[in-house]
Design a protein around this motif. Structure first.
Motif, short mmCIF file in Angstrom:
data_model
loop_
_atom_site.label_atom_id
_atom_site.label_comp_id
_atom_site.label_asym_id
_atom_site.label_seq_id
_atom_site.Cartn_x
_atom_site.Cartn_y
_atom_site.Cartn_z
N MET A 1 0.85 -1.20 0.00
CA MET A 1 0.00 0.00 0.00
C MET A 1 0.88 1.24 0.00
SD MET A 1 -2.83 1.28 2.81
CE MET A 1 -4.22 0.39 2.13
N SER A 2 0.51 2.21 -0.83
CA SER A 2 1.28 3.45 -0.89
C SER A 2 1.04 4.29 0.35
CB SER A 2 0.87 4.25 -2.13
OG SER A 2 -0.45 4.75 -1.98
N LEU A 3 1.96 5.20 0.61
CA LEU A 3 1.82 6.10 1.75
C LEU A 3 0.58 6.96 1.59
CD1 LEU A 3 3.03 7.02 4.40
CD2 LEU A 3 4.48 8.61 3.12
N ARG A 4 0.29 7.38 0.36
CA ARG A 4 -0.90 8.19 0.11
C ARG A 4 -2.16 7.42 0.51
NH1 ARG A 4 -2.43 12.27 -3.75
NH2 ARG A 4 -0.39 12.13 -4.74
N ALA A 5 -2.23 6.15 0.11
CA ALA A 5 -3.40 5.34 0.42
C ALA A 5 -3.53 5.10 1.91
CB ALA A 5 -3.33 4.01 -0.33
N LEU A 6 -2.40 4.88 2.57
CA LEU A 6 -2.43 4.67 4.03
C LEU A 6 -2.96 5.92 4.73
CD1 LEU A 6 0.37 3.08 6.18
CD2 LEU A 6 -0.69 5.22 6.88
N LEU A 7 -2.42 7.07 4.38
CA LEU A 7 -2.83 8.31 5.04
C LEU A 7 -4.29 8.63 4.76
CD1 LEU A 7 0.35 10.48 4.39
CD2 LEU A 7 -0.39 9.51 6.58
N ALA A 8 -4.78 8.23 3.60
CA ALA A 8 -6.18 8.49 3.26
C ALA A 8 -7.13 7.74 4.19
CB ALA A 8 -6.45 8.12 1.81
N GLU A 9 -6.67 6.62 4.75
CA GLU A 9 -7.51 5.83 5.64
C GLU A 9 -7.49 6.33 7.08
OE1 GLU A 9 -9.54 3.30 5.04
OE2 GLU A 9 -9.18 3.29 2.89
N VAL A 10 -6.44 7.04 7.45
CA VAL A 10 -6.29 7.50 8.83
C VAL A 10 -7.30 8.60 9.12
CG1 VAL A 10 -4.73 8.63 10.47
CG2 VAL A 10 -3.86 6.87 8.91
N HIS A 11 -7.98 8.50 10.25
CA HIS A 11 -8.95 9.53 10.62
C HIS A 11 -8.23 10.87 10.81
CE1 HIS A 11 -12.02 11.77 12.81
NE2 HIS A 11 -12.89 10.86 12.40
N PRO A 12 -8.78 11.96 10.26
CA PRO A 12 -8.10 13.27 10.34
C PRO A 12 -7.75 13.70 11.75
CG PRO A 12 -9.92 13.36 8.78
CD PRO A 12 -10.01 12.03 9.46
N ALA A 13 -8.52 13.26 12.73
CA ALA A 13 -8.25 13.69 14.10
C ALA A 13 -6.87 13.26 14.58
CB ALA A 13 -9.32 13.13 15.04
N TRP A 14 -6.34 12.18 14.03
CA TRP A 14 -5.01 11.73 14.44
C TRP A 14 -3.92 12.65 13.92
CZ3 TRP A 14 -4.59 8.52 18.29
CH2 TRP A 14 -5.63 7.62 18.55
N HIS A 15 -4.26 13.48 12.95
CA HIS A 15 -3.32 14.50 12.47
C HIS A 15 -3.57 15.84 13.15
CE1 HIS A 15 -1.96 11.77 9.37
NE2 HIS A 15 -3.15 11.70 8.83
N GLY A 16 -4.50 15.86 14.08
CA GLY A 16 -4.82 17.11 14.76
C GLY A 16 -5.71 18.01 13.94
N ALA A 17 -6.42 17.45 12.95
CA ALA A 17 -7.27 18.28 12.09
C ALA A 17 -8.56 18.65 12.81
CB ALA A 17 -7.59 17.55 10.79
N GLY A 18 -9.01 19.87 12.60
CA GLY A 18 -10.27 20.33 13.18
C GLY A 18 -10.13 20.71 14.64
N ASP A 19 -11.19 21.28 15.19
CA ASP A 19 -11.25 21.66 16.61
C ASP A 19 -10.04 22.50 17.02
OD1 ASP A 19 -13.64 20.30 16.99
OD2 ASP A 19 -12.61 18.42 17.43
N GLY A 20 -9.69 23.46 16.18
CA GLY A 20 -8.60 24.35 16.52
C GLY A 20 -7.23 23.82 16.19
N GLY A 21 -7.15 22.62 15.63
CA GLY A 21 -5.86 22.04 15.26
C GLY A 21 -5.53 22.33 13.81
N LEU A 22 -4.95 21.34 13.15
CA LEU A 22 -4.55 21.49 11.76
C LEU A 22 -5.77 21.76 10.87
CD1 LEU A 22 -2.20 21.25 9.71
CD2 LEU A 22 -2.75 18.81 9.54
N ASP A 23 -5.67 22.77 10.04
CA ASP A 23 -6.76 23.12 9.14
C ASP A 23 -7.01 21.96 8.17
OD1 ASP A 23 -7.47 24.47 6.24
OD2 ASP A 23 -8.49 25.42 7.93
#
Length: 206
Positions: A1-23
């Motif tokens: 699996m490519s890194l792009r495909a792996l990251l696409a499956e990860v829930h955005p919250a694990w990257h700190g997205a939303g709720d004042g985190g990463l846009d």
């Protein structure tokens, strides 16, 4: 699996997205950039995916291919159903049993299979499971609450088992969902291994 495909499956919250985190828009741009993907993967490897993304000759591709989201959902459901076996076996009302059979299909039989687990638990666990099952069966949203109840319990059981037996699997399963509190796990190790092995063998044979 490519890194792009792996990251696409990860829930955005694990990257700190939303709720004042990463846009979220910035996260999307990062996923579209080779450098951005490497930075996101490095952050995961330094934190919640330390085992999953640890350097290895094969990388995480085989595990991720074996444990797709759909297969993990099925594993979580079955582990949750088995964990609720004490309450399911005690439920003898015609309508609740009908609803359980309709919602679970063949997985209902797993809860009744004493060769997998004898379903003996402490009284307080029995009481909690019975109350949660009654609540789920009385919900007015069809099977949504019922299936979510089993899924959450199954996620808890897999995390409790895999965190020691297969940490990479535990991390992959956790990354697919938003971080949230899970109920206490109570299944013994052997029944979890039986169910996990069954699903893994089906994945290998597919």
């Amino acid at each position: 699996m490519s890194l792009r495909a792996l990251l696409a499956e990860v829930h955005p919250a694990w990257h700190g997205a939303g709720d004042g985190g990463l846009d979220p828009a910035l996260l999307r741009r990062a996923c579209d950039s080779a450098l951005g993907r490497r930075l996101l993967a490095a952050a995961l490897a330094a934190g919640p995916a330390s085992h999953l993304l640890a350097p290895s000759p094969d990388g995480p591709g085989a595990l991720i291919a074996r444990w797709s989201r759909a297969r993990l959902d099925a594993l979580h459901r079955d582990l949750g159903v088995l964990a609720y076996a004490p309450a399911i076996r005690a439920e003898i009302g015609r309508e609740p049993v009908r609803r359980l059979k309709a919602a679970l299909g063949s997985s209902y039989l797993l809860a009744l299979d004493r060769s997998v687990w004898d379903a003996k638990v402490e009284p307080e666990i029995q009481a909690r499971l019975a109350e949660d099952l009654r609540h789920a069966l009385s919900a007015a949203d069809g099977t949504t609450t019922l299936l979510r109840t089993f899924a959450l319990q199954g996620r808890a059981e897999l995390q409790a088992w895999a965190s020691h037996r297969d940490p990479a699997l535990a991390q992959w399963a956790r990354l697919l969902e938003a971080p949230e509190a899970l109920p206490p796990a109570h299944l013994p190790e052997k029944p979890v291994l039986v169910v996990q092995t069954h699903h893994q063998n089906r994945a290998v044979a597919a």
